[in-house]
Design a protein around this motif. Structure first.
Motif, short mmCIF file in Angstrom:
data_model
loop_
_atom_site.label_atom_id
_atom_site.label_comp_id
_atom_site.label_asym_id
_atom_site.label_seq_id
_atom_site.Cartn_x
_atom_site.Cartn_y
_atom_site.Cartn_z
N ILE A 173 0.81 -1.22 0.00
CA ILE A 173 0.00 0.00 0.00
C ILE A 173 0.84 1.28 0.00
CG2 ILE A 173 -1.95 -1.12 1.14
CD1 ILE A 173 -1.10 0.37 3.71
N GLN A 174 2.12 1.17 0.27
CA GLN A 174 2.97 2.36 0.36
C GLN A 174 2.95 3.23 -0.89
OE1 GLN A 174 6.96 1.48 1.52
NE2 GLN A 174 7.32 3.55 2.28
N PRO A 175 2.92 2.67 -2.11
CA PRO A 175 2.92 3.54 -3.30
C PRO A 175 1.68 4.44 -3.41
CG PRO A 175 3.49 1.29 -3.91
CD PRO A 175 3.07 1.26 -2.48
N TYR A 176 0.61 4.13 -2.71
CA TYR A 176 -0.60 4.95 -2.79
C TYR A 176 -0.48 6.27 -2.05
CZ TYR A 176 -3.10 1.01 -4.78
OH TYR A 176 -3.52 -0.01 -5.59
N PHE A 177 0.42 6.34 -1.09
CA PHE A 177 0.54 7.54 -0.27
C PHE A 177 1.31 8.63 -1.01
CE2 PHE A 177 -0.09 4.16 2.80
CZ PHE A 177 -1.10 4.71 3.57
N PRO A 178 0.90 9.89 -0.83
CA PRO A 178 1.64 10.98 -1.47
C PRO A 178 3.04 11.12 -0.87
CG PRO A 178 -0.05 11.84 0.02
CD PRO A 178 -0.22 10.35 -0.02
N LYS A 179 3.93 11.63 -1.68
CA LYS A 179 5.30 11.86 -1.20
C LYS A 179 5.27 12.97 -0.16
CE LYS A 179 7.11 9.05 -4.19
NZ LYS A 179 7.13 7.69 -3.75
N PRO A 180 6.02 12.81 0.94
CA PRO A 180 6.02 13.85 1.98
C PRO A 180 6.65 15.14 1.47
CG PRO A 180 7.59 12.13 2.52
CD PRO A 180 6.86 11.68 1.29
N ARG A 181 6.07 16.26 1.89
CA ARG A 181 6.60 17.57 1.50
C ARG A 181 7.81 17.97 2.32
NH1 ARG A 181 0.84 20.39 1.93
NH2 ARG A 181 0.77 18.87 3.59
N LYS A 182 7.90 17.42 3.52
CA LYS A 182 9.03 17.69 4.40
C LYS A 182 9.31 16.42 5.20
CE LYS A 182 5.85 19.76 7.71
NZ LYS A 182 5.50 20.93 8.46
N PRO A 183 10.43 16.37 5.90
CA PRO A 183 10.73 15.16 6.69
C PRO A 183 9.60 14.84 7.67
CG PRO A 183 12.63 16.59 6.61
CD PRO A 183 11.50 17.35 5.98
N ARG A 238 -3.37 13.58 9.13
CA ARG A 238 -3.07 12.71 7.99
C ARG A 238 -4.28 11.85 7.65
NH1 ARG A 238 2.93 10.20 8.99
NH2 ARG A 238 4.08 12.14 8.91
N TYR A 239 -4.90 11.27 8.67
CA TYR A 239 -6.09 10.44 8.44
C TYR A 239 -7.19 11.24 7.75
CZ TYR A 239 -10.48 8.12 9.39
OH TYR A 239 -11.73 7.57 9.26
N LYS A 240 -7.44 12.43 8.22
CA LYS A 240 -8.50 13.28 7.65
C LYS A 240 -8.16 13.63 6.20
CE LYS A 240 -11.13 17.41 8.46
NZ LYS A 240 -11.02 18.80 8.69
N ARG A 241 -6.93 14.03 5.94
CA ARG A 241 -6.51 14.40 4.59
C ARG A 241 -6.64 13.21 3.63
NH1 ARG A 241 -0.81 15.45 4.67
NH2 ARG A 241 -1.33 16.81 6.39
N TRP A 242 -6.18 12.04 4.06
CA TRP A 242 -6.23 10.86 3.21
C TRP A 242 -7.66 10.39 2.99
CZ3 TRP A 242 -1.93 8.10 6.44
CH2 TRP A 242 -0.69 8.66 6.13
N SER A 243 -8.51 10.51 4.01
CA SER A 243 -9.91 10.11 3.86
C SER A 243 -10.64 11.01 2.88
CB SER A 243 -10.63 10.16 5.21
OG SER A 243 -10.11 9.21 6.08
N GLU A 244 -10.44 12.30 3.02
CA GLU A 244 -11.12 13.26 2.14
C GLU A 244 -10.64 13.17 0.70
OE1 GLU A 244 -10.46 16.96 4.12
OE2 GLU A 244 -12.08 16.62 5.56
N SER A 245 -9.39 12.76 0.49
CA SER A 245 -8.87 12.66 -0.87
C SER A 245 -9.26 11.35 -1.56
CB SER A 245 -7.35 12.79 -0.86
OG SER A 245 -6.76 11.64 -0.29
N GLY A 300 -10.08 4.49 -0.41
CA GLY A 300 -10.87 3.82 -1.42
C GLY A 300 -10.02 3.31 -2.57
N GLN A 301 -9.06 4.11 -2.99
CA GLN A 301 -8.14 3.70 -4.06
C GLN A 301 -7.30 2.51 -3.62
OE1 GLN A 301 -5.71 7.10 -4.88
NE2 GLN A 301 -7.43 8.38 -5.49
#
Length: 110
Positions: free
Chosen positions: A13-23, A65-72, A76-77
């Motif tokens: 599932i790791q490839p589904y996550f967006p790349k972090p903007r900062k560390p 993070r949970y809220k951002r990922w859920s709303e995007s 589901g993807q």
């Protein structure tokens, strides 16, 4: 510490996550384990055990993070390929995406 995902499952599932903007302050796998813990146990975000966070306010980072990922629609993807595979599509078809899905020959939906 409650560990929902094995390392092999997390790699899928790791490839589904967006790349972090900062560390990242909290590693992605620990964040996913914390989200799974809260969703499974029903505890409040602020009452999350310190196994998943180092400081008092880290719960807010995990919740954000949970809220951002859920709303995007990320979750589901993430579930679509396994769901398609369970419905009778081949694993290759399921991995390609929903727009290319065709049932496997000989499979009947029951």
């Amino acid at each position: 510490m409650y560990q929902m995902l094995t390392d092999e499952q997390f790699k899928l599932i790791q490839p589904y996550f967006p790349k972090p903007r900062k560390p990242e302050k909290i590693p992605l796998k620990r964040c996913m384990d914390a989200i799974c813990y809260v969703l499974k146990t029903g505890c409040a975000w602020r009452q999350m055990p310190y196994d998943y966070r180092e400081k008092e306010n880290d719960w807010h980072t995990i919740y954000t993070r949970y809220k951002r990922w859920s709303e995007s629609g990320l979750f589901g993807q993430m579930h679509e390929p396994p769901r398609a595979y369970a419905r009778g599509f081949s694993l290759v078809q399921a991995a390609l995406g929903p727009h290319l899905l065709r049932p496997v020959v000989g499979y009947t939906f029951e």
